[in-house]
Design an enzyme around this catalytic site. Sequence first.
Site, PDB file in Angstrom:
ATOM      1  N   CYS A 115     -11.017  21.312 -44.507  1.00  0.00           N
ATOM      2  CA  CYS A 115     -10.052  20.590 -45.412  1.00  0.00           C
ATOM      3  C   CYS A 115      -9.717  19.196 -45.258  1.00  0.00           C
ATOM      4  O   CYS A 115      -9.326  19.046 -45.709  1.00  0.00           O
ATOM      5  CB  CYS A 115      -9.052  22.031 -45.194  1.00  0.00           C
ATOM      6  SG  CYS A 115      -9.234  22.802 -45.411  1.00  0.00           S
ATOM      7  N   HIS A 256      -2.760  17.992 -48.117  1.00  0.00           N
ATOM      8  CA  HIS A 256      -4.247  18.983 -48.100  1.00  0.00           C
ATOM      9  C   HIS A 256      -2.726  20.772 -48.811  1.00  0.00           C
ATOM     10  O   HIS A 256      -2.181  20.563 -47.950  1.00  0.00           O
ATOM     11  CB  HIS A 256      -4.450  19.300 -46.873  1.00  0.00           C
ATOM     12  CG  HIS A 256      -5.399  20.667 -47.017  1.00  0.00           C
ATOM     13  ND1 HIS A 256      -5.819  21.431 -48.139  1.00  0.00           N
ATOM     14  CD2 HIS A 256      -4.987  21.887 -46.266  1.00  0.00           C
ATOM     15  CE1 HIS A 256      -7.069  22.612 -47.575  1.00  0.00           C
ATOM     16  NE2 HIS A 256      -6.216  22.518 -46.321  1.00  0.00           N
ATOM     17  N   ASN A 286      -6.375  27.243 -51.569  1.00  0.00           N
ATOM     18  CA  ASN A 286      -7.178  26.474 -50.739  1.00  0.00           C
ATOM     19  C   ASN A 286      -8.487  25.838 -51.050  1.00  0.00           C
ATOM     20  O   ASN A 286      -8.897  26.852 -50.671  1.00  0.00           O
ATOM     21  CB  ASN A 286      -7.285  27.035 -49.392  1.00  0.00           C
ATOM     22  CG  ASN A 286      -7.269  25.739 -48.036  1.00  0.00           C
ATOM     23  OD1 ASN A 286      -7.957  24.848 -48.547  1.00  0.00           O
ATOM     24  ND2 ASN A 286      -7.599  26.379 -47.214  1.00  0.00           N
TER      25      ASN A 286
END
Length: 333
Positions: A115, A256, A286
């Site tokens: 990520c 994020h 996500n």
Amino acid sequence: MTVRRAYIRSVGRFLPERRLTNSDLEKMVNTNDEWIVSRTGIRERRILDPGRGNSYMAVRAARECLERAGVEPAEVDAIIVGTVTPDMMFPATACLVQKELGASRAWGFDLSAGCSGFIFSLSTGAQMIESGRYENVLVIGSDVMSSIIDYEDRNTCVLFGDAAGAVLLQPCPEEGYGILDFIQRIDGAGGEFLHMKAGGSLRPASHETVDKKEHYVYQEGKHVFKYAVTEMANVSVKILEDNGLKGEDVALFIPHQANLRIIEACASRMGIDRSKIIINIDRYANTTAGTIPLCLYEALVEQKRIGKGDYLVTAAFGAGFTWGSALIRWWQE
Ligand code: UT7
């Protein structure tokens, strides 16, 4: 001597049209909308059509980004694709994107950092501009998480979606603006808590690995949460301190999007008001390397909330463990 810095000249994105809502997931696994929204902030996510790979999305995000800048593909010097879901092990997705775009002069590579893939790619691209050797570096964050998710595992299938975002980096024309600073960290001790067990050289694909569902995301969520909430905030606070800034100086925080609770905890440690956080986890979930450019796109193009001189902080945490932050002072004509 003037300092050569990179700035973000333009953005682009690609969102698959197909939506997978919490109520769809209620019919697939033992979960419910209330649990998903209260624990994560997610309401729906986008899913790429079967038969399409990462490069399909990455190319479309990159094309929009170049068109917005009025820059031809042939002017691109380098392409970096942050991803953990390439079309295939090799060649790199960057090569597939280069061919499809017609970026005839460009070289490039994929960057695998979970990520943190976009932040690490952004800082790498910025340093390539700073080196003086490159004028146009295309940085893409793109992940087809649906290709590595077990839709029978409620621990992970509610969390992820598919999307791509792209930015074009160029040398900043004015001093004191652009990508001012970044912090990057890894800690391999975190690998056991978030990984894919098979499909690499250690455990090549076999009937056994498929039967054991080892080609899907494995995550011990609670453990990852604890690290993410601490370390993402640490680097976000540190980048402000290192640059003599306070939370109130920041125009926008672009985190994020893994979990709304992580985002809010991080902003609170930085002293940033909720109204200054870009949040779209409710709509896209996500998307791994896609989250930050998607947020940037939303703030810049859709909400028109970014102006010259604004300080932006972006931060991420992901598999590896990997984490980092970047400080940008927005430049535009
Ligand atoms: O971006 C990459 C980095 N990843 C992250 O940053 C993710 C970090 N982790 C998280 O965001 C959170 O840990 C999760 C959202 C993954 C999980 O939230 P949590 O509050 O840590 O829940 P938990 O894993 O401790 O699970 C609590 C309960 C468990 O039941 P028991 O054992 O208490 O009976 C789970 O089995 O919730 C259960 N559960 C679910 N229930 C309904 C887990 N997933 C679900 C679900 N629906 N989808």
